[in-house]
Design a protein around this motif. Sequence first.
Motif, PDB file in Angstrom:
ATOM      1  N   LEU A 134      -2.240  -8.579  -1.022  1.00 39.50           N
ATOM      2  CA  LEU A 134      -1.002  -8.911   0.060  1.00 39.50           C
ATOM      3  C   LEU A 134      -0.557 -10.229  -0.540  1.00 39.50           C
ATOM      4  N   VAL A 164       3.497 -11.380   5.910  1.00 37.75           N
ATOM      5  CA  VAL A 164       3.178 -10.027   5.749  1.00 37.75           C
ATOM      6  C   VAL A 164       2.565  -9.175   6.896  1.00 37.75           C
ATOM      7  N   LYS A 221      -3.927  -3.816   4.280  1.00 36.51           N
ATOM      8  CA  LYS A 221      -3.413  -3.045   2.903  1.00 36.51           C
ATOM      9  C   LYS A 221      -3.151  -1.801   2.967  1.00 36.51           C
TER      10      LYS A 221
END
Length: 186
Positions: free
Chosen positions: A29, A43, A50
């Motif tokens: 990430l 993120v 993920k």
Amino acid sequence: MIKESNKRSRLLEAANKLVYAQGFNQTTLADIAREAEVPLGNVYYYFKTKEDIGQALIGYRADFYGGLIAQWDRLPDPKQRLHALIGEVEGQREALAASGCPIGSLCQELHKDGGVLAEKSADLMGAILGWTEQQFRELGKGTESADLALHLVTVLQGASLLTHTFNKPDLVLRETTRLRKWVDSL
């Protein structure tokens, strides 16, 4: 809102690029955040895990290839549509030499781990196989259509794999030339 969706789009585009170049398991990430020029903490606002980004990436690639298929479907003849599929692979030969097939490589990697992402990635390949089978049905190949589609996609995937393995773009060119003649002979 526009700025937020722009960040999400940049993250997906970065994930697509990095996963294609180095694989899903090798891409972190943090790598994606850096490539997208988005702070790592942001993120997690868009993708909690993920696996979430993996699912979004599969959707991203499905949309991309769905767009190609929609373009090909505008061609008036199924042979022309099959040639368009072959031409797409042929046109990617340099990228295939560097990183392999974007769908085939992802499917191979994710299937080693199993789970939801593996199943969803299989849908990408399944969509291409199904579309290809439909083209053979429109050519009047009836019950042979599934096997003909399997053959065509298998040759494209095999050529992509060998092109990547040996880093020789001409391998795809040689096989796509044979496939074009084969399609024309049907």
